[in-house]
Design an enzyme around this catalytic site. Structure first.
Site, PDB file in Angstrom:
ATOM      1  CE1 TYR A 164      71.154  10.234  17.756  1.00 16.16           C
ATOM      2  CE2 TYR A 164      69.670  12.007  17.393  1.00 16.16           C
ATOM      3  CZ  TYR A 164      70.310  11.128  17.979  1.00 16.16           C
ATOM      4  OH  TYR A 164      70.112  11.311  19.521  1.00 16.16           O
TER       5      TYR A 164
ATOM      6  N   GLY B  21      78.661  30.132   6.684  1.00 15.57           N
ATOM      7  CA  GLY B  21      79.058  31.258   7.078  1.00 15.57           C
ATOM      8  C   GLY B  21      80.329  31.850   6.586  1.00 15.57           C
TER       9      GLY B  21
ATOM     10  CB  ALA C  89      84.241  28.476  16.218  1.00 15.61           C
TER      11      ALA C  89
ATOM     12  CE  LYS D  24      77.641  10.065  26.304  1.00 16.06           C
ATOM     13  NZ  LYS D  24      76.457  10.348  26.687  1.00 16.06           N
TER      14      LYS D  24
ATOM     15  CG  ASP E 229      68.224  25.530  14.589  1.00 13.07           C
ATOM     16  OD1 ASP E 229      69.099  25.464  15.337  1.00 13.07           O
ATOM     17  OD2 ASP E 229      67.493  26.782  14.468  1.00 13.07           O
TER      18      ASP E 229
ATOM     19  CD  GLN F 255      79.514  14.038  33.295  1.00  9.11           C
ATOM     20  OE1 GLN F 255      79.549  15.303  33.410  1.00  9.11           O
ATOM     21  NE2 GLN F 255      78.219  13.482  33.222  1.00  9.11           N
TER      22      GLN F 255
ATOM     23  CE1 TYR G 171      79.126  34.979  19.047  1.00  3.70           C
ATOM     24  CE2 TYR G 171      80.692  36.439  20.232  1.00  3.70           C
ATOM     25  CZ  TYR G 171      80.441  35.816  19.150  1.00  3.70           C
ATOM     26  OH  TYR G 171      81.326  35.069  18.217  1.00  3.70           O
TER      27      TYR G 171
HETATM   28  P1  NAD Z   1      78.750  33.961  10.281  1.00  5.18           P
HETATM   29  O1  NAD Z   1      77.546  34.571  11.170  1.00  5.18           O
HETATM   30  O2  NAD Z   1      79.349  34.256   8.969  1.00  5.18           O
HETATM   31  O3  NAD Z   1      78.808  32.223  10.464  1.00  5.18           O
HETATM   32  C1  NAD Z   1      77.987  31.573  11.212  1.00  5.18           C
HETATM   33  C2  NAD Z   1      77.102  30.550  10.482  1.00  5.18           C
HETATM   34  O4  NAD Z   1      76.328  29.662  11.666  1.00  5.18           O
HETATM   35  C3  NAD Z   1      76.220  31.070   9.487  1.00  5.18           C
HETATM   36  O5  NAD Z   1      76.378  30.253   8.338  1.00  5.18           O
HETATM   37  C4  NAD Z   1      74.648  30.542  10.079  1.00  5.18           C
HETATM   38  O6  NAD Z   1      73.878  30.795   9.341  1.00  5.18           O
HETATM   39  C5  NAD Z   1      74.984  29.587  10.927  1.00  5.18           C
HETATM   40  N1  NAD Z   1      74.079  29.318  12.187  1.00  5.18           N
HETATM   41  C6  NAD Z   1      73.815  30.308  12.991  1.00  5.18           C
HETATM   42  N2  NAD Z   1      72.800  29.657  13.890  1.00  5.18           N
HETATM   43  C7  NAD Z   1      72.719  28.304  13.414  1.00  5.18           C
HETATM   44  C8  NAD Z   1      71.971  27.274  14.003  1.00  5.18           C
HETATM   45  N3  NAD Z   1      70.961  27.498  15.016  1.00  5.18           N
HETATM   46  N4  NAD Z   1      72.295  26.208  13.370  1.00  5.18           N
HETATM   47  C9  NAD Z   1      72.906  26.016  12.448  1.00  5.18           C
HETATM   48  N5  NAD Z   1      73.811  26.895  11.556  1.00  5.18           N
HETATM   49  C10 NAD Z   1      73.624  28.138  12.360  1.00  5.18           C
HETATM   50  O7  NAD Z   1      79.901  34.275  11.440  1.00  5.18           O
HETATM   51  P2  NAD Z   1      81.534  33.871  11.209  1.00  5.18           P
HETATM   52  O8  NAD Z   1      82.132  35.093  11.512  1.00  5.18           O
HETATM   53  O9  NAD Z   1      81.811  32.917  10.086  1.00  5.18           O
HETATM   54  O10 NAD Z   1      81.906  33.017  12.812  1.00  5.18           O
HETATM   55  C11 NAD Z   1      81.775  31.625  12.803  1.00  5.18           C
HETATM   56  C12 NAD Z   1      82.015  31.164  14.308  1.00  5.18           C
HETATM   57  O11 NAD Z   1      83.110  31.635  14.655  1.00  5.18           O
HETATM   58  C13 NAD Z   1      80.957  31.678  15.249  1.00  5.18           C
HETATM   59  O12 NAD Z   1      80.860  30.444  16.054  1.00  5.18           O
HETATM   60  C14 NAD Z   1      81.540  32.597  15.899  1.00  5.18           C
HETATM   61  O13 NAD Z   1      81.127  33.039  17.159  1.00  5.18           O
HETATM   62  C15 NAD Z   1      83.134  32.398  15.708  1.00  5.18           C
HETATM   63  N6  NAD Z   1      84.051  33.556  15.927  1.00  5.18           N
HETATM   64  C16 NAD Z   1      84.122  34.403  14.574  1.00  5.18           C
HETATM   65  C17 NAD Z   1      84.845  35.467  14.941  1.00  5.18           C
HETATM   66  C18 NAD Z   1      85.165  36.444  13.795  1.00  5.18           C
HETATM   67  O14 NAD Z   1      85.763  37.557  13.815  1.00  5.18           O
HETATM   68  N7  NAD Z   1      84.355  36.190  12.614  1.00  5.18           N
HETATM   69  C19 NAD Z   1      85.451  35.923  16.152  1.00  5.18           C
HETATM   70  C20 NAD Z   1      85.249  34.997  17.164  1.00  5.18           C
HETATM   71  C21 NAD Z   1      84.486  33.825  16.906  1.00  5.18           C
HETATM   72  N1  UDP Z   2      72.750  13.825  20.039  1.00  8.35           N
HETATM   73  C1  UDP Z   2      72.692  14.251  18.768  1.00  8.35           C
HETATM   74  N2  UDP Z   2      73.284  13.107  17.981  1.00  8.35           N
HETATM   75  C2  UDP Z   2      73.808  12.260  18.397  1.00  8.35           C
HETATM   76  C3  UDP Z   2      73.936  11.745  19.724  1.00  8.35           C
HETATM   77  C4  UDP Z   2      73.199  12.660  20.593  1.00  8.35           C
HETATM   78  O1  UDP Z   2      72.315  15.256  18.519  1.00  8.35           O
HETATM   79  O2  UDP Z   2      74.408  11.305  17.385  1.00  8.35           O
HETATM   80  C5  UDP Z   2      72.148  14.934  21.093  1.00  8.35           C
HETATM   81  C6  UDP Z   2      70.862  14.418  21.709  1.00  8.35           C
HETATM   82  O3  UDP Z   2      69.884  15.496  21.644  1.00  8.35           O
HETATM   83  C7  UDP Z   2      71.357  14.474  23.218  1.00  8.35           C
HETATM   84  C8  UDP Z   2      72.483  15.523  23.404  1.00  8.35           C
HETATM   85  O4  UDP Z   2      73.156  15.235  22.073  1.00  8.35           O
HETATM   86  O5  UDP Z   2      70.168  14.759  23.777  1.00  8.35           O
HETATM   87  C9  UDP Z   2      73.361  15.246  24.328  1.00  8.35           C
HETATM   88  O6  UDP Z   2      73.782  13.593  24.325  1.00  8.35           O
HETATM   89  P1  UDP Z   2      74.344  12.910  25.357  1.00  8.35           P
HETATM   90  O7  UDP Z   2      74.561  11.512  25.075  1.00  8.35           O
HETATM   91  O8  UDP Z   2      75.423  13.680  25.988  1.00  8.35           O
HETATM   92  O9  UDP Z   2      73.090  12.867  26.556  1.00  8.35           O
HETATM   93  P2  UDP Z   2      71.628  12.341  26.485  1.00  8.35           P
HETATM   94  O10 UDP Z   2      70.836  13.612  26.452  1.00  8.35           O
HETATM   95  O11 UDP Z   2      71.464  11.560  25.219  1.00  8.35           O
HETATM   96  O12 UDP Z   2      71.573  11.660  27.700  1.00  8.35           O
END
Ligand code: NAD
Ligand code: UDP
Ligand code: UDP
Length: 326
Positions: A78, A26, A128, A119, A72, A176, A159
């Site tokens: 992992y 991003g 962020a 963890k 995503d 915790q 948001y």
């Molecule tokens: P952006 O939209 O350019 O970047 C966000 C990135 O996250 C993108 O690359 C998008 O593809 C990725 N993304 C979205 N959902 C995802 C998901 N489920 N799994 C994996 N990737 C995912 O925004 P940005 O301006 O670069 O912001 C980055 C972070 O900073 C965000 O968390 C935003 O809330 C925070 N933030 C930004 C600003 C700003 O002014 N730019 C202000 C406050 C907070």
């Molecule tokens: N998780 C992950 N990667 C890791 C360990 C955990 O993505 O290496 C995710 C997993 O989906 C888990 C969540 O993080 O459910 C929260 O982990 P936590 O150990 O806190 O709780 P759990 O759900 O395993 O009891």
């Protein structure tokens, strides 16, 4: 090819910090990946490319210590890293309101997964967060111990409330599970690599001015924001990650110089030597009237950090970037 082998061996010995950047393709994430790579770290960029783009990180692909993974964050991840910067989340109102349920899932499930990962690995993790946690604030400038005024059921809630819940999760994992957390509340940030179509005010105004179209002022244009140049923000992010172990934040990061949208429009018109006029459009629901960070805590905790780039210089750089895109 002995030198490639030699470089790789030296590299393996030299680099100890493996860093995960979610949302790394991003706007902010791609700047952060670049800075971490230049500093010699190993960087894993994880992104589902919802708003981010491979183009943002294409110039980094020649780094041996850089990897991009399509994933995503609402699903478990992992991998093996020492530090996590959790930036994944669409940030502009147009994008986060496009699929609001997914926005909340990204903030909340994404935080749970990344905290679970932190963890398991005993890794330090930075969130962020955003000035949106203050909502439409009655306290001005906003200070970290202000709890905010947020509508829980409006257009911006997916948001704002998603980010608030993520903060809650960070602090609960810290209490915790003793995870090392850093929560940064980012105020409006701008600069090269903002998306032309994400509707944020700085990119909208610059593009409209460059095209000679009217600049779209929402409402009366007297609402204020405080704009931080991306380089200053990334400096603070990296400093916060290496701050004292017991310093969790939340920490405001932004540029406290405040400006209203009419003044910003005039400035952009002047800097682009544009003949554009202004056009007034309705104010979006729950649009905050004013926003300005108090950054005293940041100065104290980050060794005197404060923004170095003034709005005029930052806008010049951003305008240059958009000119190069047309
Ligand atoms: P952006 O939209 O350019 O970047 C966000 C990135 O996250 C993108 O690359 C998008 O593809 C990725 N993304 C979205 N959902 C995802 C998901 N489920 N799994 C994996 N990737 C995912 O925004 P940005 O301006 O670069 O912001 C980055 C972070 O900073 C965000 O968390 C935003 O809330 C925070 N933030 C930004 C600003 C700003 O002014 N730019 C202000 C406050 C907070
Ligand atoms: N998780 C992950 N990667 C890791 C360990 C955990 O993505 O290496 C995710 C997993 O989906 C888990 C969540 O993080 O459910 C929260 O982990 P936590 O150990 O806190 O709780 P759990 O759900 O395993 O009891
Ligand atoms: N805004 C505007 N014209 C635009 C885009 C935004 O006047 O073309 C206003 C918007 O209503 C808000 C401010 O500019 O008051 C900042 O908007 P942005 O979306 O950049 O950030 P946020 O509202 O999330 O702070």
């Amino acid at each position: 090819m002995w030198f490639v082998h030699f470089y790789n061996e030296v590299y393996k010995l030299a680099v100890v910090v493996k860093i995960l950047v979610t949302g790394g393709a991003g706007f902010l994430g791609s700047h952060l990946c670049e800075r971490l790579l230049v500093a010699g770290h190993e960087v894993l960029c994880v992104d589902n490319f919802f708003t981010g783009s491979k183009k943002n990180v294409a110039h980094l692909m020649h780094y041996f210590n850089f990897e991009v993974m399509r994933h995503d964050v609402t699903f478990p991840l992992y991998v093996e890293v020492n530090q996590i910067y959790n930036l994944a989340c669409p940030a502009s109102p147009i994008h986060y309101q496009y699929d609001p349920v997914q926005t909340t899932k990204t903030s909340v499930h994404g935080a749970i997964n990344m905290l679970g990962l932190a963890k398991r690995l005993n890794a330090r993790i930075l969130q962020a967060s955003t000035s949106e946690v203050y909502g439409d604030p009655e306290i001005h400038p906003q200070i970290e111990n202000y709890w905010g005024r947020v509508n829980p059921i409006g257009m911006r809630s997916c948001y704002d409330e998603g980010k608030r819940c993520a903060e809650t999760l960070f602090f609960d994992y810290w209490r915790q599970h003793k995870i090392e957390i850093k929560v940064m509340r980012i105020f409006n940030t701008y600069g090269p690599k903002m998306y032309p179509n994400d509707g944020r005010v700085v990119s909208n105004f610059i593009i409209q001015a460059l095209r000679g179209e009217p600049l779209s002022i929402y409402g009366d244009g007297l609402q204020t924001r405080s704009f931080c140049y991306v380089d200053d923000l990334i400096d603070a992010m990296i400093l916060m990650m290496s701050s004292q172990v017991d310093f969790t934040g939340p920490l405001n990061i932004g540029n406290p110089s405040e400006i209203n949208m009419l003044e910003l429009a005039e400035l952009v018109i002047k800097l682009t030597s544009s003949k554009s006029k202004l056009v007034f459009k309705p104010l979006p629901q729950d649009d905050p009237r004013q926003r300005k960070p108090n950054i005293e805590l940041a100065k104290a905790q980050l060794g005197g950090w404060e923004p170095k780039v003034c709005l005029l210089d930052g806008l010049r750089e951003t305008i240059k970037y958009f000119q190069s895109q047309f």
